[in-house]
Design a protein around this motif. Sequence first.
Motif, PDB file in Angstrom:
ATOM      1  N   ASP A  86      -4.451  -4.825 -12.152  1.00 44.02           N
ATOM      2  CA  ASP A  86      -3.632  -4.785 -11.123  1.00 44.02           C
ATOM      3  C   ASP A  86      -2.276  -4.799 -11.297  1.00 44.02           C
ATOM      4  N   ILE A  87      -1.928  -5.318 -12.596  1.00 39.89           N
ATOM      5  CA  ILE A  87      -0.312  -5.592 -13.129  1.00 39.89           C
ATOM      6  C   ILE A  87       0.176  -4.127 -13.106  1.00 39.89           C
ATOM      7  N   ASP A  88      -0.777  -3.052 -13.508  1.00 43.93           N
ATOM      8  CA  ASP A  88      -0.079  -1.999 -13.711  1.00 43.93           C
ATOM      9  C   ASP A  88       0.207  -1.259 -12.153  1.00 43.93           C
ATOM     10  N   LYS A  89      -0.835  -1.546 -11.546  1.00 43.19           N
ATOM     11  CA  LYS A  89      -0.670  -1.031  -9.904  1.00 43.19           C
ATOM     12  C   LYS A  89       0.706  -1.617  -9.178  1.00 43.19           C
ATOM     13  N   ILE A  90       0.705  -2.925  -9.419  1.00 42.24           N
ATOM     14  CA  ILE A  90       1.876  -3.746  -8.667  1.00 42.24           C
ATOM     15  C   ILE A  90       3.097  -3.364  -9.375  1.00 42.24           C
ATOM     16  N   ARG A  91       3.179  -2.928 -10.782  1.00 42.01           N
ATOM     17  CA  ARG A  91       4.427  -2.522 -11.393  1.00 42.01           C
ATOM     18  C   ARG A  91       4.790  -1.161 -10.694  1.00 42.01           C
ATOM     19  N   GLY A  92       3.623  -0.273 -10.809  1.00 36.98           N
ATOM     20  CA  GLY A  92       4.164   1.196 -10.086  1.00 36.98           C
ATOM     21  C   GLY A  92       4.483   0.997  -8.689  1.00 36.98           C
ATOM     22  N   LEU A  93       4.031   0.287  -7.714  1.00 38.94           N
ATOM     23  CA  LEU A  93       4.364   0.175  -6.419  1.00 38.94           C
ATOM     24  C   LEU A  93       5.660  -0.587  -6.305  1.00 38.94           C
ATOM     25  N   GLY A  94       5.982  -1.643  -7.188  1.00 41.92           N
ATOM     26  CA  GLY A  94       7.036  -2.104  -7.155  1.00 41.92           C
ATOM     27  C   GLY A  94       8.392  -1.345  -7.743  1.00 41.92           C
ATOM     28  N   LEU A  95       7.923  -0.449  -8.503  1.00 39.95           N
ATOM     29  CA  LEU A  95       9.075   0.718  -9.007  1.00 39.95           C
ATOM     30  C   LEU A  95       9.316   1.533  -7.867  1.00 39.95           C
ATOM     31  N   GLY A  96       8.622   1.795  -6.773  1.00 39.81           N
ATOM     32  CA  GLY A  96       8.838   2.711  -5.588  1.00 39.81           C
ATOM     33  C   GLY A  96       7.630   3.773  -5.542  1.00 39.81           C
ATOM     34  N   ALA A  97       6.592   3.531  -6.306  1.00 43.35           N
ATOM     35  CA  ALA A  97       5.588   4.462  -6.067  1.00 43.35           C
ATOM     36  C   ALA A  97       4.909   4.392  -4.626  1.00 43.35           C
ATOM     37  N   ASP A  98       4.672   5.641  -3.883  1.00 46.02           N
ATOM     38  CA  ASP A  98       4.050   5.461  -2.630  1.00 46.02           C
ATOM     39  C   ASP A  98       2.528   5.113  -2.544  1.00 46.02           C
ATOM     40  N   SER A 185      -1.505  -8.941   9.840  1.00 48.93           N
ATOM     41  CA  SER A 185      -2.342  -9.384   8.633  1.00 48.93           C
ATOM     42  C   SER A 185      -1.956  -8.134   7.502  1.00 48.93           C
ATOM     43  N   LYS A 186      -2.171  -8.365   6.392  1.00 50.72           N
ATOM     44  CA  LYS A 186      -1.914  -7.051   5.346  1.00 50.72           C
ATOM     45  C   LYS A 186      -2.869  -6.009   5.722  1.00 50.72           C
ATOM     46  N   GLU A 187      -4.060  -6.351   6.207  1.00 51.35           N
ATOM     47  CA  GLU A 187      -4.978  -5.024   6.227  1.00 51.35           C
ATOM     48  C   GLU A 187      -4.221  -4.360   7.620  1.00 51.35           C
ATOM     49  N   ALA A 188      -3.506  -4.957   8.660  1.00 50.51           N
ATOM     50  CA  ALA A 188      -3.017  -4.321   9.747  1.00 50.51           C
ATOM     51  C   ALA A 188      -1.854  -3.428   9.505  1.00 50.51           C
ATOM     52  N   LEU A 189      -1.142  -4.140   8.405  1.00 50.62           N
ATOM     53  CA  LEU A 189       0.275  -3.310   8.215  1.00 50.62           C
ATOM     54  C   LEU A 189      -0.069  -2.205   7.296  1.00 50.62           C
ATOM     55  N   LEU A 190      -1.170  -2.202   6.424  1.00 51.09           N
ATOM     56  CA  LEU A 190      -1.630  -0.896   5.812  1.00 51.09           C
ATOM     57  C   LEU A 190      -2.320   0.167   6.778  1.00 51.09           C
ATOM     58  N   ASP A 191      -2.792  -0.586   7.740  1.00 55.31           N
ATOM     59  CA  ASP A 191      -3.181   0.656   8.482  1.00 55.31           C
ATOM     60  C   ASP A 191      -1.904   1.073   9.546  1.00 55.31           C
ATOM     61  N   VAL A 205       0.948  -3.749   0.265  1.00 53.58           N
ATOM     62  CA  VAL A 205       1.729  -4.377   1.125  1.00 53.58           C
ATOM     63  C   VAL A 205       2.618  -5.544   0.756  1.00 53.58           C
ATOM     64  N   THR A 206       1.812  -6.346  -0.277  1.00 49.91           N
ATOM     65  CA  THR A 206       2.417  -7.463  -0.743  1.00 49.91           C
ATOM     66  C   THR A 206       3.714  -6.954  -1.697  1.00 49.91           C
ATOM     67  N   VAL A 207       3.477  -6.158  -2.560  1.00 48.42           N
ATOM     68  CA  VAL A 207       4.734  -5.680  -3.468  1.00 48.42           C
ATOM     69  C   VAL A 207       5.877  -5.161  -2.591  1.00 48.42           C
ATOM     70  N   HIS A 208       5.391  -4.376  -1.510  1.00 45.51           N
ATOM     71  CA  HIS A 208       6.538  -3.810  -0.683  1.00 45.51           C
ATOM     72  C   HIS A 208       7.418  -4.754   0.177  1.00 45.51           C
ATOM     73  N   VAL A 209       6.595  -5.804   0.642  1.00 45.45           N
ATOM     74  CA  VAL A 209       7.326  -7.145   1.252  1.00 45.45           C
ATOM     75  C   VAL A 209       8.308  -7.723   0.322  1.00 45.45           C
ATOM     76  N   GLN A 224      15.730 -15.695   6.824  1.00 44.43           N
ATOM     77  CA  GLN A 224      14.690 -15.258   6.017  1.00 44.43           C
ATOM     78  C   GLN A 224      13.978 -14.342   7.045  1.00 44.43           C
ATOM     79  N   PHE A 225      14.466 -12.958   6.986  1.00 41.82           N
ATOM     80  CA  PHE A 225      13.758 -11.965   7.835  1.00 41.82           C
ATOM     81  C   PHE A 225      12.314 -11.629   7.940  1.00 41.82           C
ATOM     82  N   ILE A 226      11.846 -11.660   6.892  1.00 35.28           N
ATOM     83  CA  ILE A 226      10.375 -11.630   6.883  1.00 35.28           C
ATOM     84  C   ILE A 226       9.676 -13.161   6.505  1.00 35.28           C
ATOM     85  N   GLU A 227       8.794 -13.577   7.319  1.00 32.92           N
ATOM     86  CA  GLU A 227       8.338 -14.724   6.856  1.00 32.92           C
ATOM     87  C   GLU A 227       6.749 -14.699   6.537  1.00 32.92           C
ATOM     88  N   THR A 228       6.533 -15.286   5.755  1.00 33.11           N
ATOM     89  CA  THR A 228       5.106 -15.477   5.365  1.00 33.11           C
ATOM     90  C   THR A 228       3.985 -16.333   6.129  1.00 33.11           C
TER      91      THR A 228
END
Length: 238
Positions: A86-98, A185-191, A205-209, A224-228
């Motif tokens: 997961d750390i590799d996936k989070i790193r890639g998405l965090g750097l801007g991968a789609d 929800s994260k699922e709804a935003l993903l969709d 979704v978590t990484v992009h937020v 705080q524009f985006i609240e959890t």
Amino acid sequence: MSKRKVLIVEDDQAIAELERDFLEVHGYEVTLRADGRKALEEALEEEYDLIILDVMLPGMDGFDLLRRIRETKFIPVLMVSARKEDIDKIRGLGLGADDYVTKPFSPTELVARVKAHLERYDRLTGVAAGTGHLHAQKSRELNIRELTIQIDARRVTLRGAEVTMTAKEFDLLLFLAENPDRVYSKEALLDRVWGIDNYGDTATVTVHVGKIRDKIQKDPSGHQFIETVWGAGYRFKV
């Protein structure tokens, strides 16, 4: 209509050629590069519509390559890797991968992801094929406190200073801002934002937020524009 241009950066020749063959069958023009540094020159000097980027590369790894590409290019980038942590996936998405795809994967799945990302990018940006540049056009705007979102121009400014965002960061911010005070929800935003069922997971979704917050909510004492909403998802606060 000219073919969409895809750059594949992959040092495993068999995998690279398989990806190329499937994409060419579906009408894409494909260039292969195996070395990270040479691929960086290619990505920056030439105009591509999408890049497929392996993580483990000679010369420069995929993460460093992505970081350099994102300094000037905001076209879709799909990372592929045999590393499933997961750390590799989070790193890639965090750097801007789609997107982040783990090997092994089916070539037809890769083609579907490429098609989905290109269609969504075109639909939301109005980018001319093969240019990676936005058309000049009059911009509709959302103004929320000190934040301005220029919808057609796809620009974000905070207190008058422009905030650089990747395509998906902008898409997510715009969707939430256009639907304030509603919990998604994260699922709804993903969709709703990614629009590619079964081709992603909620970590995206978590990484992009997190990346959006880093850019527009730097001051903890500020708005705080985006609240959890714990256990439910995220809400845009006006």
